[in-house]
Design a protein around this motif. Structure first.
Motif, PDB file in Angstrom:
ATOM      1  N   ILE A  40       0.861  -1.338   0.068  1.00 35.45           N
ATOM      2  CA  ILE A  40      -0.058   0.076   0.188  1.00 35.45           C
ATOM      3  C   ILE A  40       0.783   1.126  -0.130  1.00 35.45           C
ATOM      4  CG2 ILE A  40      -1.905   1.239   1.087  1.00 35.45           C
ATOM      5  CD1 ILE A  40      -2.531  -1.407   0.127  1.00 35.45           C
ATOM      6  N   ASN A  41       0.800   2.251  -0.841  1.00 37.62           N
ATOM      7  CA  ASN A  41       1.380   3.355  -1.065  1.00 37.62           C
ATOM      8  C   ASN A  41       0.135   4.457  -0.712  1.00 37.62           C
ATOM      9  OD1 ASN A  41       3.564   2.304  -1.683  1.00 37.62           O
ATOM     10  ND2 ASN A  41       3.654   3.061  -3.654  1.00 37.62           N
ATOM     11  N   GLU A  42       0.432   5.796  -0.263  1.00 33.85           N
ATOM     12  CA  GLU A  42      -0.392   6.703   0.067  1.00 33.85           C
ATOM     13  C   GLU A  42       0.445   8.176  -0.496  1.00 33.85           C
ATOM     14  OE1 GLU A  42      -2.880   7.284   3.492  1.00 33.85           O
ATOM     15  OE2 GLU A  42      -2.206   5.151   4.156  1.00 33.85           O
ATOM     16  N   ARG A  43      -0.442   9.015  -0.955  1.00 33.10           N
ATOM     17  CA  ARG A  43       0.262  10.212  -1.473  1.00 33.10           C
ATOM     18  C   ARG A  43      -0.806  11.186  -1.505  1.00 33.10           C
ATOM     19  NH1 ARG A  43       4.372  12.055  -6.529  1.00 33.10           N
ATOM     20  NH2 ARG A  43       4.295  14.355  -5.812  1.00 33.10           N
ATOM     21  N   THR A  44      -0.586  12.388  -1.304  1.00 32.48           N
ATOM     22  CA  THR A  44      -1.373  13.524  -1.391  1.00 32.48           C
ATOM     23  C   THR A  44      -0.736  14.454  -2.789  1.00 32.48           C
ATOM     24  OG1 THR A  44      -1.800  13.738   0.778  1.00 32.48           O
ATOM     25  CG2 THR A  44      -2.388  15.633  -0.178  1.00 32.48           C
ATOM     26  N   PHE A  45      -1.665  14.570  -3.805  1.00 34.12           N
ATOM     27  CA  PHE A  45      -1.301  15.188  -4.684  1.00 34.12           C
ATOM     28  C   PHE A  45      -1.884  16.461  -4.635  1.00 34.12           C
ATOM     29  CE2 PHE A  45      -1.459  10.627  -5.777  1.00 34.12           C
ATOM     30  CZ  PHE A  45      -0.380  10.491  -6.713  1.00 34.12           C
ATOM     31  N   ARG A  46      -0.833  17.457  -5.326  1.00 33.35           N
ATOM     32  CA  ARG A  46      -1.382  19.004  -5.270  1.00 33.35           C
ATOM     33  C   ARG A  46      -2.080  19.050  -6.862  1.00 33.35           C
ATOM     34  NH1 ARG A  46      -2.694  23.512  -4.212  1.00 33.35           N
ATOM     35  NH2 ARG A  46      -1.561  25.440  -4.947  1.00 33.35           N
ATOM     36  N   VAL A  47      -3.437  19.353  -6.634  1.00 33.88           N
ATOM     37  CA  VAL A  47      -4.203  19.387  -8.133  1.00 33.88           C
ATOM     38  C   VAL A  47      -4.424  20.750  -8.334  1.00 33.88           C
ATOM     39  CG1 VAL A  47      -6.138  18.494  -9.300  1.00 33.88           C
ATOM     40  CG2 VAL A  47      -4.876  17.011  -7.634  1.00 33.88           C
ATOM     41  N   ALA A  74     -10.615  13.878  -2.756  1.00 32.96           N
ATOM     42  CA  ALA A  74     -10.280  15.046  -3.580  1.00 32.96           C
ATOM     43  C   ALA A  74     -10.848  16.314  -2.395  1.00 32.96           C
ATOM     44  CB  ALA A  74     -10.687  15.119  -4.795  1.00 32.96           C
ATOM     45  N   ASN A  75     -10.087  17.422  -2.693  1.00 31.68           N
ATOM     46  CA  ASN A  75     -10.730  18.600  -1.796  1.00 31.68           C
ATOM     47  C   ASN A  75     -10.227  19.856  -2.440  1.00 31.68           C
ATOM     48  OD1 ASN A  75     -10.860  20.554   0.082  1.00 31.68           O
ATOM     49  ND2 ASN A  75     -10.592  19.226   1.759  1.00 31.68           N
ATOM     50  N   HIS A  76     -11.323  20.431  -2.999  1.00 28.66           N
ATOM     51  CA  HIS A  76     -11.160  21.583  -3.881  1.00 28.66           C
ATOM     52  C   HIS A  76     -10.617  23.190  -3.167  1.00 28.66           C
ATOM     53  CE1 HIS A  76     -15.203  22.897  -2.613  1.00 28.66           C
ATOM     54  NE2 HIS A  76     -14.828  23.906  -2.967  1.00 28.66           N
ATOM     55  N   GLU A  77     -10.992  22.801  -1.831  1.00 29.97           N
ATOM     56  CA  GLU A  77     -10.749  23.808  -0.910  1.00 29.97           C
ATOM     57  C   GLU A  77      -9.125  23.916  -0.735  1.00 29.97           C
ATOM     58  OE1 GLU A  77     -13.421  23.605   2.578  1.00 29.97           O
ATOM     59  OE2 GLU A  77     -14.742  23.970   1.715  1.00 29.97           O
ATOM     60  N   ASP A  78      -8.447  22.907  -0.592  1.00 24.66           N
ATOM     61  CA  ASP A  78      -6.973  23.187  -0.342  1.00 24.66           C
ATOM     62  C   ASP A  78      -6.238  22.327  -1.369  1.00 24.66           C
ATOM     63  OD1 ASP A  78      -7.230  20.201   0.081  1.00 24.66           O
ATOM     64  OD2 ASP A  78      -6.724  20.179   1.776  1.00 24.66           O
ATOM     65  N   SER A  79      -6.820  22.227  -2.573  1.00 24.48           N
ATOM     66  CA  SER A  79      -6.564  21.637  -4.095  1.00 24.48           C
ATOM     67  C   SER A  79      -5.655  20.451  -4.049  1.00 24.48           C
ATOM     68  CB  SER A  79      -5.664  22.779  -4.704  1.00 24.48           C
ATOM     69  OG  SER A  79      -6.181  23.889  -4.737  1.00 24.48           O
ATOM     70  N   THR A  80      -6.087  19.595  -3.169  1.00 20.05           N
ATOM     71  CA  THR A  80      -5.434  18.091  -3.235  1.00 20.05           C
ATOM     72  C   THR A  80      -6.322  17.072  -3.459  1.00 20.05           C
ATOM     73  OG1 THR A  80      -6.132  17.891  -0.795  1.00 20.05           O
ATOM     74  CG2 THR A  80      -4.011  19.149  -1.286  1.00 20.05           C
ATOM     75  N   ALA A  81      -5.506  15.706  -3.665  1.00 21.33           N
ATOM     76  CA  ALA A  81      -6.363  14.645  -3.799  1.00 21.33           C
ATOM     77  C   ALA A  81      -5.448  13.700  -3.271  1.00 21.33           C
ATOM     78  CB  ALA A  81      -6.523  14.326  -5.359  1.00 21.33           C
ATOM     79  N   HIS A  82      -5.954  12.967  -2.203  1.00 21.37           N
ATOM     80  CA  HIS A  82      -5.100  11.942  -1.415  1.00 21.37           C
ATOM     81  C   HIS A  82      -5.611  10.661  -1.910  1.00 21.37           C
ATOM     82  CE1 HIS A  82      -2.900  10.459   2.380  1.00 21.37           C
ATOM     83  NE2 HIS A  82      -3.929   9.491   2.306  1.00 21.37           N
TER      84      HIS A  82
END
Length: 110
Positions: A40-47, A74-82
Motif C-alpha cells: 500500500i502506497n499513499e500520497r497527497t497530490f497537489r491538483v 479530493a478536496n477543492h478547498e486545499d487543491s489536493t487529492a489523497h
C-alpha cells in the motif's frame, strides 16, 4: 413573469453541475492478491483547477476506477487529492494521468 422563470431555471441548471451530491471518497475493498499482502502506497497530490464539489467527484471517479486504488479523497478547498493504492496494481503515473485526463493539472514538487 416568463422571463423571471426562465432566468430561475437557467440558474438552477447552471449550478446543478456543481451542486454537492455527496462528499467524494471512493472506497474500494482492500487489495489482496492470492493471499499475498498488498503493498500500500499513499500520497497527497497537489491538483490545480478544482473549484467545486463536482470537480472533487470527477477526480474521485476517474482515479477510483483504476485497478488497485483503495481510496481517493479530493478536496477543492486545499487543491489536493489523497490517494491510497496497491503498488503492485497501479502507480503514481497512472493516477496522475487519470487526474489530468479529467482536465486538471497535477503539480509535482520540484
Amino acid at each position: 413573469m416568463k422571463t423571471i422563470v426562465y432566468i430561475f431555471l437557467l440558474a438552477v441548471l447552471t449550478t446543478a453541475s456543481c451542486a454537492p451530491e455527496h462528499k467524494p471518497g471512493a472506497e474500494a475493498p482492500a487489495a489482496q492478491d492470492a493471499g499475498r499482502e498488498a503493498e500500500i502506497n499513499e500520497r497527497t497530490f497537489r491538483v490545480e483547477g478544482m473549484t467545486c464539489d463536482h470537480c472533487e467527484m470527477s477526480i474521485a471517479k476517474g482515479v477510483g476506477e483504476l485497478n488497485g486504488v483503495m481510496s481517493i479523497e479530493a478536496n477543492h478547498e486545499d487543491s489536493t487529492a489523497h490517494v491510497a493504492w496497491d503498488a503492485s496494481k497501479t502507480g503514481e503515473k497512472e493516477i496522475i494521468a487519470a487526474i489530468e485526463k479529467r482536465g486538471y493539472k497535477v503539480i509535482l514538487p520540484q
